[in-house]
Design a protein around this motif. Sequence first.
Motif, mmCIF file in Angstrom:
data_model
loop_
_atom_site.group_PDB
_atom_site.id
_atom_site.type_symbol
_atom_site.label_atom_id
_atom_site.label_comp_id
_atom_site.label_asym_id
_atom_site.label_seq_id
_atom_site.Cartn_x
_atom_site.Cartn_y
_atom_site.Cartn_z
ATOM 1 N N LEU A 104 -0.974 53.573 36.671
ATOM 2 C CA LEU A 104 -0.685 53.444 38.042
ATOM 3 C C LEU A 104 0.699 52.613 38.547
ATOM 4 C CD1 LEU A 104 -3.153 51.011 39.721
ATOM 5 C CD2 LEU A 104 -1.363 50.492 40.202
ATOM 6 N N VAL A 105 1.267 51.457 37.773
ATOM 7 C CA VAL A 105 2.777 51.650 38.025
ATOM 8 C C VAL A 105 3.404 53.142 37.650
ATOM 9 C CG1 VAL A 105 4.376 50.432 37.456
ATOM 10 C CG2 VAL A 105 1.775 48.805 37.129
ATOM 11 N N ARG A 106 3.221 53.162 36.911
ATOM 12 C CA ARG A 106 4.137 53.845 36.945
ATOM 13 C C ARG A 106 4.275 55.504 38.349
ATOM 14 N NH1 ARG A 106 5.520 59.547 36.547
ATOM 15 N NH2 ARG A 106 2.751 59.889 36.799
ATOM 16 N N ARG A 107 3.269 55.480 38.656
ATOM 17 C CA ARG A 107 2.868 56.177 40.257
ATOM 18 C C ARG A 107 3.733 55.571 41.116
ATOM 19 N NH1 ARG A 107 -2.077 60.260 39.765
ATOM 20 N NH2 ARG A 107 -1.569 60.801 37.638
ATOM 21 N N GLU A 108 3.434 53.687 41.442
ATOM 22 C CA GLU A 108 3.624 53.298 42.325
ATOM 23 C C GLU A 108 5.069 53.189 42.694
ATOM 24 O OE1 GLU A 108 1.421 49.331 42.263
ATOM 25 O OE2 GLU A 108 0.773 49.943 44.233
ATOM 26 N N GLN A 109 5.861 53.625 41.705
ATOM 27 C CA GLN A 109 7.011 53.219 41.373
ATOM 28 C C GLN A 109 7.772 55.097 41.523
ATOM 29 O OE1 GLN A 109 7.852 52.011 37.633
ATOM 30 N NE2 GLN A 109 8.097 49.728 38.090
ATOM 31 N N ARG A 110 7.062 55.684 41.559
ATOM 32 C CA ARG A 110 7.724 57.369 41.872
ATOM 33 C C ARG A 110 7.273 57.259 43.060
ATOM 34 N NH1 ARG A 110 7.983 63.087 38.291
ATOM 35 N NH2 ARG A 110 8.077 64.158 40.208
ATOM 36 N N TYR A 111 6.045 56.785 43.793
ATOM 37 C CA TYR A 111 5.912 57.753 44.892
ATOM 38 C C TYR A 111 6.127 56.356 45.963
ATOM 39 C CZ TYR A 111 2.228 60.527 42.388
ATOM 40 O OH TYR A 111 1.575 61.028 41.211
ATOM 41 N N ARG A 115 9.886 51.804 48.839
ATOM 42 C CA ARG A 115 8.941 50.871 49.994
ATOM 43 C C ARG A 115 8.600 49.474 49.747
ATOM 44 N NH1 ARG A 115 6.475 55.544 51.465
ATOM 45 N NH2 ARG A 115 6.327 56.197 49.835
ATOM 46 N N PRO A 116 9.015 49.064 50.716
ATOM 47 C CA PRO A 116 8.214 47.484 50.656
ATOM 48 C C PRO A 116 6.480 47.838 50.320
ATOM 49 C CG PRO A 116 8.797 47.822 52.896
ATOM 50 C CD PRO A 116 9.706 48.896 51.884
ATOM 51 N N PRO A 117 6.105 46.691 50.271
ATOM 52 C CA PRO A 117 3.999 47.310 50.120
ATOM 53 C C PRO A 117 3.901 47.316 51.717
ATOM 54 C CG PRO A 117 5.266 44.867 49.097
ATOM 55 C CD PRO A 117 6.454 45.982 49.689
ATOM 56 N N LEU A 118 2.743 48.077 52.066
ATOM 57 C CA LEU A 118 2.111 48.627 52.669
ATOM 58 C C LEU A 118 2.353 47.271 53.702
ATOM 59 C CD1 LEU A 118 0.402 51.812 51.880
ATOM 60 C CD2 LEU A 118 2.040 51.426 53.303
ATOM 61 N N ASP A 119 2.457 47.497 55.244
ATOM 62 C CA ASP A 119 1.462 46.033 55.899
ATOM 63 C C ASP A 119 0.993 46.642 56.594
ATOM 64 O OD1 ASP A 119 1.467 44.132 57.945
ATOM 65 O OD2 ASP A 119 2.546 44.960 59.350
ATOM 66 N N LEU A 120 -1.037 46.874 56.449
ATOM 67 C CA LEU A 120 -1.959 47.020 56.977
ATOM 68 C C LEU A 120 -2.492 46.236 57.807
ATOM 69 C CD1 LEU A 120 -3.244 47.722 53.418
ATOM 70 C CD2 LEU A 120 -1.862 49.571 54.670
ATOM 71 N N ALA A 121 -2.261 45.187 57.838
ATOM 72 C CA ALA A 121 -2.857 44.607 59.301
ATOM 73 C C ALA A 121 -3.186 44.815 60.249
ATOM 74 C CB ALA A 121 -1.882 43.262 59.088
#
Length: 207
Positions: A104-111, A115-121
């Motif tokens: 999961l960490v590998r994919r987050e770093q690659r994809y 970019r900063p965490p998503l702002d979903l609010a």
Amino acid sequence: MEFKDRRDAGRALAKALEAWRGRPGVLVLALPRGGVPVAWEVARALGAPLDVLVVRKLGFPGQEEYAMGAIASGGVRVMGEADAGWPVSARELEAVVAREQAELVRREQRYRGGRPPLDLAGRVLILVDDGLATGATMSAAVQAARAGYPKQVIVAVPVASTEAVQSLSALADEVVCLFTPEHFRAVGLWYQDFTQTSDEEVDRLLA
């Protein structure tokens, strides 16, 4: 109903989501990897931005295609209701979790890159995958998305088991599914071409 491939399924799914086309605040979130080609078509048709929400299935040791649960960004872990009665020790479970967390960490770093965490609010989130078997992976995705305080969470898939749709309906604000076969068996059976989506294809579509 049978789809030619994931892109074909995405175009069909986009038609069912037409009411959201051009609406402000809509964000399409793909579950990588297989959900990305589907979501790309949905995002393109709706004129909405596309991003990923990384989730990993926790497969049974030796039977990895069967999910005993799932993990998602933000430390979310979802386990099947009956997992306590299945022959998996705590040690085996934690080994599976550790392996999938690393991926999961590998994919987050690659994809996601830098970019900063998503702002979903306050946003309308459309969570897209290529299909739902048990629904465990999408359940984890919905819970991870809820942590960002969105306005609405919609699950959208081309095909799913009836059981998965029922379980997700209790978690999401809406579930859009084109096809719930009576004899489901597996997601890939409802695609002519269900070739595994590569990291390279995900990179290209997100770009």
